[in-house]
Each structure stands twice: as C-alpha cells, then as structure tokens.
Scaffold this motif. Structure first.
Motif, short mmCIF file in Angstrom:
data_model
loop_
_atom_site.label_atom_id
_atom_site.label_comp_id
_atom_site.label_asym_id
_atom_site.label_seq_id
_atom_site.Cartn_x
_atom_site.Cartn_y
_atom_site.Cartn_z
N VAL A 115 13.43 2.11 -11.14
CA VAL A 115 12.59 3.47 -10.82
C VAL A 115 13.13 4.58 -11.28
O VAL A 115 14.22 4.47 -11.41
N ALA A 116 11.91 5.50 -11.75
CA ALA A 116 12.30 7.24 -12.50
C ALA A 116 13.52 7.63 -11.02
O ALA A 116 13.44 7.34 -10.20
N ARG A 117 14.52 8.03 -11.78
CA ARG A 117 15.15 9.05 -10.56
C ARG A 117 14.70 9.87 -9.65
O ARG A 117 15.23 10.31 -8.74
N ASN A 118 13.38 10.55 -10.47
CA ASN A 118 12.90 11.41 -8.92
C ASN A 118 12.30 11.29 -8.19
O ASN A 118 12.69 11.32 -6.84
N THR A 119 12.05 9.51 -8.34
CA THR A 119 10.97 8.77 -7.13
C THR A 119 12.48 8.52 -5.96
O THR A 119 12.28 8.84 -4.58
N VAL A 120 13.75 8.57 -6.66
CA VAL A 120 14.69 8.21 -5.08
C VAL A 120 15.16 9.81 -5.14
O VAL A 120 15.06 10.65 -4.02
N SER A 159 24.75 7.97 -5.74
CA SER A 159 23.99 8.93 -6.39
C SER A 159 21.99 8.35 -6.28
O SER A 159 22.23 7.25 -6.82
N SER A 160 21.69 9.89 -6.58
CA SER A 160 19.93 9.31 -6.67
C SER A 160 20.29 8.59 -8.19
O SER A 160 19.38 7.49 -8.47
N ARG A 161 20.79 9.00 -9.87
CA ARG A 161 21.10 8.34 -10.47
C ARG A 161 20.96 6.67 -11.04
O ARG A 161 20.56 5.86 -10.95
N LYS A 162 22.20 6.41 -10.09
CA LYS A 162 22.73 5.47 -9.81
C LYS A 162 21.70 4.23 -8.86
O LYS A 162 21.37 2.76 -9.46
N LEU A 163 20.94 4.37 -7.60
CA LEU A 163 20.17 3.44 -7.05
C LEU A 163 18.71 4.13 -7.67
O LEU A 163 17.98 2.52 -7.97
N ALA A 164 18.31 4.91 -7.89
CA ALA A 164 17.37 4.28 -9.31
C ALA A 164 17.72 3.29 -10.37
O ALA A 164 16.80 2.79 -10.42
N ASP A 165 18.45 3.08 -10.89
CA ASP A 165 18.57 2.28 -11.92
C ASP A 165 19.29 0.59 -11.72
O ASP A 165 18.74 0.02 -12.05
N GLN A 166 19.52 0.99 -10.09
CA GLN A 166 19.66 -0.16 -9.69
C GLN A 166 18.65 -1.18 -9.20
O GLN A 166 17.89 -2.26 -9.55
N LEU A 167 17.32 0.02 -9.05
CA LEU A 167 16.21 -0.20 -8.45
C LEU A 167 15.01 -0.12 -9.30
O LEU A 167 13.91 -1.22 -8.83
N ASP A 178 0.58 -1.02 -0.27
CA ASP A 178 0.13 0.08 0.26
C ASP A 178 0.48 1.99 -0.26
O ASP A 178 0.06 2.24 -0.04
N LEU A 179 2.30 0.87 0.24
CA LEU A 179 2.86 2.58 0.79
C LEU A 179 2.79 2.69 -1.12
O LEU A 179 3.60 1.65 -2.02
N SER A 180 3.66 3.94 -1.28
CA SER A 180 4.22 4.59 -2.88
C SER A 180 5.47 4.05 -2.79
O SER A 180 6.67 3.47 -1.43
N LEU A 181 6.40 3.71 -4.30
CA LEU A 181 7.64 3.09 -4.35
C LEU A 181 8.92 4.54 -2.80
O LEU A 181 9.95 3.61 -3.09
N GLN A 182 8.53 5.70 -2.82
CA GLN A 182 9.03 6.57 -3.24
C GLN A 182 8.90 6.28 -0.99
O GLN A 182 9.96 6.29 -0.54
N SER A 183 7.70 6.52 -0.59
CA SER A 183 7.83 5.94 0.51
C SER A 183 8.32 5.08 1.12
O SER A 183 9.44 4.41 2.27
N GLN A 184 8.54 3.67 0.66
CA GLN A 184 9.22 2.18 0.35
C GLN A 184 10.44 2.21 0.34
O GLN A 184 11.63 1.80 1.81
N ILE A 185 11.57 2.91 -0.61
CA ILE A 185 12.88 3.38 -0.13
C ILE A 185 13.33 4.41 0.90
O ILE A 185 14.42 3.71 1.77
N ARG A 186 12.40 5.33 1.71
CA ARG A 186 13.06 5.86 2.59
C ARG A 186 12.79 5.18 3.36
O ARG A 186 13.43 5.05 4.34
#
Length: 611
Positions: A51-56, A41-49, A13-21
């Motif tokens: 997801v969109a970079r803006n989410t990270v 970095s946000s770009r690297k973690l976004a690629d690994q997960l 039920d949590l958003s991707l942003q909330s799950q990452i946090r």
C-alpha cells in the motif's frame, strides 16, 4: 510477521487505512504487540502490505492521537504501556467445567418454556432458492437514506437532546412521526401519551402479558398461531383457548365467551397469511364489548396487501378502547433494527413504561432519532412503496409458479398478500422429509409444526416466503420443488401414459376445442374459466369476481393443443397432449406430467364453476 497479522480485504467497506488501524488495535489488545514493543517503520509496513506509505503513516498517526502508540524521537513508534495499566490479568484455569455447569443448572428458577422451534440454516444465503420468511435481503436496504438520517441524528443539537439522561421518556420526534405518519395509514388516531416505543413487537407483547395476564385470565389464541406469544402466555400460567382459523381469520363463536383476552394477527394471520374479513372484525369487537374482553392486535404485516385494498386496523374501529395495538418498523426496515411501538389507553401505556424501566429504560434514543428523521424526510414512505412493489412482484411470481407447476400437488391458503404462502400438499406427504430433500436440492422451505400448540399438527403443510429470494430465482426454485414432488408421487399422480380417457388428436382436436369453455379451480381455491373461440382467441377469468383476467391465442400443432397468454404463465407458449375423460379435459406437458384438469363445456358464455 506484521504482514501475516494484517489481511487487507479488497471487498471490505472499510478503507485500507481503517483496516490497518483495526488490525493493529486487535494485535495490541490481544497482546501480540506487548507494551513497549516497537512497530515496524511506515515504509517497511507499506512495502509488506503493498500500500502507499502515506496510508500507513495516517493509520499510525491516528493510533498515536488515541494513545495506543507513543513516538520516541529518532527511535520510532512503540506500544504505549499505559494502555494496559487499568487491566487485571486473567487467572489461569478459568475455563468452564462440569461442576460449574451443574451449579448453574440448579440455580436457574425460571425460563422460557420449551417447544418446537425452527431456525433456518445460518448459511441460508448460500442456497440458490431460499423460500424463507423474515430474513434480511441486503439488496433492498435503503443505505443512502438511512445514512442521511443517521448523520442528522448525530448533529450537535440532536446529540444534546438524546445523549443525556432522559429517564424513561421516548424520543418525542419519533412519537410524533408515528402518530402523524404511520398510524393514519391504518386509520388510527392517538395522542402522544398513548404511544410507547418498544424493542420490537416482542417486547410490547411481553409488557402487555406481564401487566394483563395471570393464572386467572383465560386467553384466546389463533391456532395455528405465533409461537412467541404462546410462550409468553405459558410463562404467566394463563389458561389458553386455541381457536381455529379459516379463510376469514380467527373463528369468532361462543367458545371465545369465556376469554378475558384475545390475541389476533388480523392483517395477515401468522402463519397462514389469511386476512381477517370486516364482518369477522366487527363480530370480534362486538363479542369483546358483550363479554368485557380485551383484544391484542399484532399488526406486524399490515403493509403487504397485494390484492384489493387493506382493511382498517381493529384499533381504528374500536369505539371503547378495548384494543391494544402494536406494530414495528423492523419488519419494514430490517430485523436488526428492533424498533416497535404499542398504542393503547394512557393508563396501560403508563404502566407499561414503568415496567419497561425495570429492564431497559427505553430503546436506544439515537436509533429512535434516526428512525424519526427517516420518517420525517419521507424516506420511509418512499422505501415502503419500493418494498411493496418488489414483494408484490415476488408474491405474484410465486403464486403463479405454484399454480402452474404444482396445481395438482398443492393448495395455497386464500390470501390477499403477506410475505409468505401457507401451502398444503397431498394427505400422505411427509413434510419433514420434504424439507430435508428440498434443502439437498438447494430449496429452503419452512416446516410448520412450531406454529401449533395442540397435537393435531398437519403433516402435509409448509410455508414458502418471498422476502429472501430474488424474483428471477422463484420460477426455477418452484421447478426444483415440482421435480421433487414428482419423484415422491411418481406412482400416485396420473400421467399421460397412464391417463384414463381418450387421447384426442387432429382433426378431432380442433373441432372439440373450438367454441367451448374450460372450467376449473386454481391452486388457491378460486374458480377459473377460459373461453376458447373458433378464431383461435381465448379469454381467461380467475377469481370469484373475475378479478384476474387475461387474453391469448390457441392453436393446434403436431397433434398437440398449444396456447399462449399475454400475461398468464409468463406470456410463453406451451403445448399439451389432450386426453378427454367424459366431460373432463386433461392437459399433459412434454414429459407426460398432468398440468391442468378442467370441465369442458360447449359454448363460450361465462359459466359458474361446477359445485
């Protein structure tokens, strides 16, 4: 490494942003990311997960705002060392050992008395046929309506009212909603100072027993009865009188004359679900007046009446203030809510409030205010109607299935409603074995020994609940139970191949059935008559006042008697082999199992069931 620590659940039920946090906070708190550690970095973690970079970026920014991370120009994000400044490092070797366990066993001076307990499997939702009572059916919860009430309770004005120190005062809004919305449904009128909010009904019972009971007070209890109350009274050292329960509720006779207090569950007796009759209610109140007795009325299940109208609460017909009334919202909404209330004289409520303050000043006021809004917006009444319709459908389906498939194996207690059935099997039934074998077939039923205080526990009784099983699984679940019963009683119950009597076929079958009446008794003890007319029509009447009627058709096909009701037996067509044994007609299904036994009388006039 970071991607291995963070698993994003697509069904959460949590958003991707909330799950990452959430996962990053857990990693920081557990020391996986120590103070001063640089995060990817946000770009690297976004690629690994993936997801969109803006989410990270948004998750990182929230952690910076909250102080978990600090940003260093042209360097990146780091775990803030101040997060750990106020922590005390844990010392090694703090694991529990045998000496510590022995120490505390010797120090504990009191506790709840031991006794038989039943706990349904923690994974009960994985069973296809969970006939258990009291578990939470998530599909029924009014999520949207409760969220609306929660949002209103979190308004600035409301927070200012409940968030501060209020002493031991309950939310006046909830008190007023209970007083004006819930109690009138039970015929009860009460002032605000006669109502106390509790952490479920169990706390209300605890408060009352602490205030009213000691070793000199004799207490009358239903037998079988609610074990939670029995445990509380045993702690107080009270002499207990166990009073039997019949089809009208607790037996009110001279044995109760020695009691100063009686505890009852009149709406749907726990655990048999029998409803206390009005005559029995009046008799109990008259005895209470004559012998200066108090009555605790636990009205935990007042809203599940499916046949006829509910009886008024004992409290509503009590003219002397001898009844202490208690009920809860948890039974309707969810067990986890744990909100209840008691209604009594102002003197008792004041004393209970002072005693409650010693352990918990009041149930959480934010929950009280949310419940108050849920009531005031009309959501409670709407949800109650939906719940009543849903459970009524399930209750009738289970009643119908037990009556058809297990008519010659079980007897159900007479009930007008409730959330379960009390079922009695053959005298030689071993319920413990039945419960175990049923579970192996995916069917959960409840043993009943924990409801008894005496040694006279029937070995052949069990309970089947409706709150946790969907309507469309009930019939299949009873079929599984039927097959188990047949396996256990294969050589004990009459079947077609061993039936006593004459197998009747065409053309005698048509002549024998036409213009007759079948008289029998159904599984819950009521009489049933079926008028069979020569034109192939039939009328069925069940109940002492013919309260359940249906019409259908019958015919002969391939030497079998066939019938189809409009409503009864799911409106489906069934065919039977017919055996006549004197005036008794026996109907066997396609597998030779005895389905029905009745007296066959000539003529189609309504007749009384034979004595």
């Amino acid at each position: 490494m970071t991607s291995a620590l963070i698993y994003l659940d697509p069904d959460s039920d949590l958003s991707l942003q909330s799950q990452i946090r959430q996962k990053l906070v857990e990693a920081i708190q557990e020391g996986v990311f120590p103070p001063g550690r640089r995060l990817p970095s946000s770009r690297k973690l976004a690629d690994q997960l993936d997801v969109a970079r803006n989410t990270v970026v948004l998750a990182y920014q929230q952690l910076v705002d909250e102080g978990y991370l600090i940003s260093r120009e042209r360097s990146g994000l780091y775990v803030n060392e101040k997060v750990f400044e106020q922590r005390v490092a844990s010392s090694p070797g703090t694991a529990r050992n045998a000496a510590e366990e022995s120490l505390w066993r010797g120090k504990i001076r009191t506790g709840a008395t031991a006794g038989p307990e039943y706990t349904c499997p923690h994974n009960w939702q994985q069973y296809p046929y969970p006939f258990i009572d009291g578990q939470f059916d998530q599909s029924l919860y009014p999520v949207r309506e409760w969220r609306e009430a929660s949002r209103l309770a979190l308004g600035v004005r409301d927070i200012n009212e409940w968030a501060g120190e209020t002493g031991d005062v309950d939310d006046p809004m909830l008190i007023d909603e209970i007083r004006t919305k819930i109690l009138p449904r039970r015929g009860i009128q009460a002032r605000a100072d006669e109502i106390l909010i509790t952490v479920g009904t169990q706390q209300a019972l605890h408060l009352v027993t602490e205030l009213l009971v000691d070793s000199t007070v004799q207490v009358g209890l239903e037998e079988p009865g609610y074990p939670g109350m029995r445990r509380l009274l045993e702690r107080r050292g009270a002499p207990l009188l166990y009073q039997p329960v019949d089809r009208e509720g607790i037996v009110v006779d001279q044995r109760l004359d020695v009691c100063q207090l009686v505890y009852v569950t009149p709406s749907h007796q726990a655990p048999t679900t029998v409803t206390m009759s009005m005559d029995r209610r009046r008799a109990l109140l008259e005895k209470a007046q004559r012998h200066n007795m108090l009555v605790i009325e636990d009205d935990f299940d007042s809203e599940s009446n499916y046949l006829g109208n509910p009886h008024p609460a004992l409290k509503s017909i009590d003219t002397q203030g001898r009844v202490v009334y208690m009920s809860c919202l948890s039974k309707v909404l969810s067990p986890g809510l744990r909100l209840g209330f008691m209604v009594a004289s102002r003197e008792l409520v004041d004393a209970a409030r002072r005693l409650r303050r010693l352990t918990v000043r009041h149930p959480p006021l934010n929950n009280q205010r949310t419940a108050a809004y849920f009531l005031s917006l009309g959501h409670y009444d709407t949800f109650l109607m939906h719940l009543h319709d849903t459970f009524r459908t399930r209750w009738i389906e289970l009643r119908r299935a037990l009556n058809y498939y297990l008519l010659h194996h079980v007897v159900m207690s007479p009930a007008q409603g409730g959330s379960s059935f009390w079922v009695r099997g053959p005298d030689d039934l071993d319920v413990k074995f039945l419960v175990k074998e049923a579970a192996s077939r995916g069917v959960l039923i409840e043993p009943i020994d924990h409801y008894y205080a005496t040694s006279k526990v029937p070995d052949n009784c069990f309970r089947m609940g409706i709150t946790s099983i969907p309507h469309d699984r009930i019939r299949a679940g009873v079929l599984e139970l039927r097959d188990l019963f047949y396996d256990l009683t294969r050589n004990k119950i009459e079947n077609f191949s061993s039936a006593c009597g004459r197998h009747v076929v065409e053309p005698d079958l048509q002549d024998m059935i036409a213009d007759t009446t079948m008289i029998s008794e159904i599984a819950y003890g009521d009489p049933c008559t079926i008028q069979l007319f020569a034109d192939g029509s039939m009328i069925g009447r069940a109940g002492y006042e013919n309260e359940d009627c249906d019409a259908g058709t019958w015919w002969i096909e391939r030497n079998k008697w066939c019938r189809q009701w409009s409503r009864w037996t799911w409106g489906e067509a069934f065919e039977f082999d017919v055996v006549m044994d004197g005036e008794v007609i026996k109907l066997f299904d396609e597998e030779g199992r005895l389905i029905e036994r009745a007296i066959l009388r000539s003529g189609t006039q309504a007749q009384d069931a034979p004595a």
